[in-house]
Design a protein around this motif. Structure first.
Motif, short mmCIF file in Angstrom:
data_model
loop_
_atom_site.label_atom_id
_atom_site.label_comp_id
_atom_site.label_asym_id
_atom_site.label_seq_id
_atom_site.Cartn_x
_atom_site.Cartn_y
_atom_site.Cartn_z
N ASP A 119 0.82 -1.21 0.00
CA ASP A 119 0.00 0.00 0.00
C ASP A 119 0.86 1.26 0.00
O ASP A 119 0.68 2.15 0.85
N SER A 120 1.78 1.36 -0.91
CA SER A 120 2.66 2.52 -1.04
C SER A 120 3.53 2.79 0.19
O SER A 120 3.98 3.92 0.41
N ILE A 121 3.73 1.78 0.99
CA ILE A 121 4.67 1.93 2.12
C ILE A 121 5.80 0.91 1.92
O ILE A 121 5.56 -0.27 1.66
N LEU A 122 7.03 1.42 2.05
CA LEU A 122 8.19 0.52 1.97
C LEU A 122 8.53 0.06 3.38
O LEU A 122 8.63 0.89 4.28
N PHE A 123 8.71 -1.23 3.54
CA PHE A 123 9.09 -1.74 4.86
C PHE A 123 10.52 -2.27 4.79
O PHE A 123 10.81 -3.23 4.06
N ILE A 124 11.40 -1.61 5.55
CA ILE A 124 12.76 -2.15 5.70
C ILE A 124 12.72 -3.04 6.94
O ILE A 124 12.61 -2.56 8.07
N ASN A 125 12.74 -4.34 6.69
CA ASN A 125 12.55 -5.31 7.77
C ASN A 125 13.89 -5.79 8.32
O ASN A 125 14.94 -5.53 7.72
N PRO A 126 13.85 -6.53 9.45
CA PRO A 126 15.14 -7.00 10.00
C PRO A 126 15.96 -7.80 8.98
O PRO A 126 17.20 -7.78 9.02
N ASP A 127 15.28 -8.50 8.05
CA ASP A 127 16.06 -9.30 7.10
C ASP A 127 16.32 -8.58 5.76
O ASP A 127 16.86 -9.16 4.83
N THR A 128 15.94 -7.32 5.66
CA THR A 128 16.26 -6.56 4.44
C THR A 128 17.78 -6.39 4.39
O THR A 128 18.42 -6.11 5.40
N GLU A 129 18.32 -6.57 3.18
CA GLU A 129 19.78 -6.65 3.12
C GLU A 129 20.32 -5.94 1.87
O GLU A 129 19.77 -6.10 0.78
N PHE A 130 21.37 -5.18 2.04
CA PHE A 130 22.07 -4.58 0.90
C PHE A 130 22.56 -5.70 -0.01
O PHE A 130 23.08 -6.71 0.46
N SER A 131 22.36 -5.53 -1.32
CA SER A 131 22.79 -6.57 -2.25
C SER A 131 23.90 -6.05 -3.15
O SER A 131 23.81 -4.95 -3.70
N GLU A 132 24.93 -6.86 -3.29
CA GLU A 132 26.03 -6.48 -4.18
C GLU A 132 25.65 -6.70 -5.64
O GLU A 132 26.29 -6.20 -6.55
N ASP A 133 24.59 -7.50 -5.83
CA ASP A 133 24.11 -7.81 -7.17
C ASP A 133 23.50 -6.54 -7.78
O ASP A 133 22.74 -5.84 -7.13
N ASN A 134 23.85 -6.27 -9.02
CA ASN A 134 23.37 -5.02 -9.63
C ASN A 134 21.93 -5.09 -10.14
O ASN A 134 21.40 -4.11 -10.65
N THR A 135 21.29 -6.25 -10.02
CA THR A 135 19.93 -6.39 -10.52
C THR A 135 18.96 -5.50 -9.74
O THR A 135 19.00 -5.46 -8.51
N ILE A 136 18.13 -4.79 -10.49
CA ILE A 136 17.12 -3.96 -9.81
C ILE A 136 16.01 -4.89 -9.31
O ILE A 136 15.35 -5.58 -10.08
N GLU A 137 15.85 -4.94 -8.00
CA GLU A 137 14.85 -5.84 -7.40
C GLU A 137 13.55 -5.10 -7.12
O GLU A 137 12.48 -5.69 -7.11
#
Ligand code: SF4
Length: 385
Positions: A119-137
């Motif tokens: 619903d237009s809210i981004l949730f940065i959760n405990p398991d959200t992780e910076f990715s070295e992979d350049n793919t746009i997720e």
């Protein structure tokens, strides 16, 4: 040496994800690692990113070299993490807000793993992780409200203005920096742990011996330690004598001496060097058992408290003040050719005025009168200076 163009580093802040240089000699790598470690040691106190005066290529190479050198030595591992974090924070302070925002949305959130959008809210959760992979997720931008779990920026708990509901707070610009800092830290821990598992590296003696050389064999240039020892009070002199004759110290004496050195302004590297040079145990055991403890007393490990020298009352309680024993202090005064004041000192000792007796010794040896009562060994040192 291959030139790295600025646009290979799309932002002024970066997480050292890729080593762009294909070839480098071992000697160059070590030279750069030494330079970086020396700068990182300075940033422990200076907190100024300009101390890292390297071009981008050397900055990157030296960072990767230090990872290799520090990953298998427990205290060097945590020292490196903490020092890099300080450098990163200092750099972030000098980065303009639009670059920070760009990094946050483009390099972090768009590529982050386990980011949840509802619903237009981004949730940065405990398991959200910076990715070295350049793919746009994720397709995200700043039009979304961003809710961050507090574990992704634990520092916000100290901020009284941050409202945390069900474990999440709504992101503002300052907190954006805190999330990036936390993410950098987690990323570096993951990469260092990966290296630690590398068995080839673990058995590579070159890196182990370099680590030992870089962290423990820096010589004091000013004979500072000699001056500190010469001006020390009896308790410290006796501990110094013990370490030199027995080539070891028990826990209490180690703590007293380390915190005394720290409070007299001796650098942690020189303190480690002194202990290393006077202990008879093998270098591996010294690294394992004693270096961490010395660094802990300097506030560089564990809870990072700012420990001061023990007070005289504490040292008396630890049974390491020679004035509590008439025979020990007599022996000490004789060894220092201070027999002239032996009677006066013994009189104070018999009345259990131990610190008064020490103050009299300090006055006599420094030819001073009516000094304040000594309450810590560092006061004795300062008066003797
Ligand atoms: Fe050390 Fe304090 Fe005892 Fe003096 S009185 S010897 S400074 S503990």
């Amino acid at each position: 040496m291959q030139k790295i163009h600025k646009n290979e580093f799309p932002n002024k802040i970066f997480f050292y994800t890729t080593l762009h240089q294909n070839n480098v000699t071992f000697n160059d790598l070590i030279r750069l690692a030494k330079k970086r470690i020396s700068s990182l040691k300075s940033i422990e106190t200076l907190k100024d990113a300009r101390i890292m005066d390297m071009n981008l290529t050397d900055d990157e190479l030296s960072h990767f070299a230090c990872r290799l050198i520090c990953c298998n030595v427990p205290w060097a591992f945590s020292w490196f993490l903490s020092a890099e974090l300080k450098l990163f924070k200092a750099r972030l302070k000098e980065t303009n807000p639009s670059d920070i925002k760009n990094f946050f949305y483009t390099l972090y959130l768009k590529r982050a793993k386990n980011l949840v959008i509802e619903d237009s809210i981004l949730f940065i959760n405990p398991d959200t992780e910076f990715s070295e992979d350049n793919t746009i997720e994720n397709h995200v931008s700043d039009i979304y409200t961003t809710r961050v779990h507090f574990t992704k920026a634990p520092d916000v708990l100290r901020d009284l203005n941050s409202k945390i509901v069900d474990g999440y707070f709504t992101l503002d610009h300052d907190q954006m920096k805190k999330v990036i800092i936390n993410e950098f830290h987690e990323h570096l821990v993951r990469r260092m742990n990966d290296l630690k598992k590398n068995t080839k590296l673990k058995t590579d003696e070159r890196f182990q011996s370099i680590s030992s050389e870089l962290f423990t064999e820096q010589k004091s240039t000013s004979n500072q330690i000699g001056n500190i020892i010469n001006k020390s009070p009896p308790c410290i002199n006796i501990i110094i004598k013990k370490i030199r004759t027995e080539k070891h110290l028990k826990f209490n004496d180690r703590q007293i001496l380390t915190r005394y050195f720290k409070s007299c302004g001796l650098s942690v590297a020189d303190c480690i060097d002194f202990f290393k040079g006077n202990f008879s145990c093998d270098p591996a055991r010294f690294e394992r058992e004693f270096v961490y403890s010395i660094r802990h007393n300097y506030g560089l490990e564990g809870k990072r408290a700012d420990y001061k020298s023990f007070t005289c009352m504490q040292i008396i309680g630890m049974n390491s003040c020679p004035f509590v024993s008439t025979s020990t202090i007599s022996e000490y005064l004789n060894s220092k050719d201070l027999v002239d004041i032996e009677d006066a000192v013994k009189k104070e000792v018999s009345n259990r005025n131990f610190t008064k007796a020490c103050t009299e010794v300090c006055e006599y040896t420094n030819k001073k009168e009516k000094i304040d009562l000594i309450t810590t060994p560092v006061e004795y040192f300062k008066i003797s200076k």
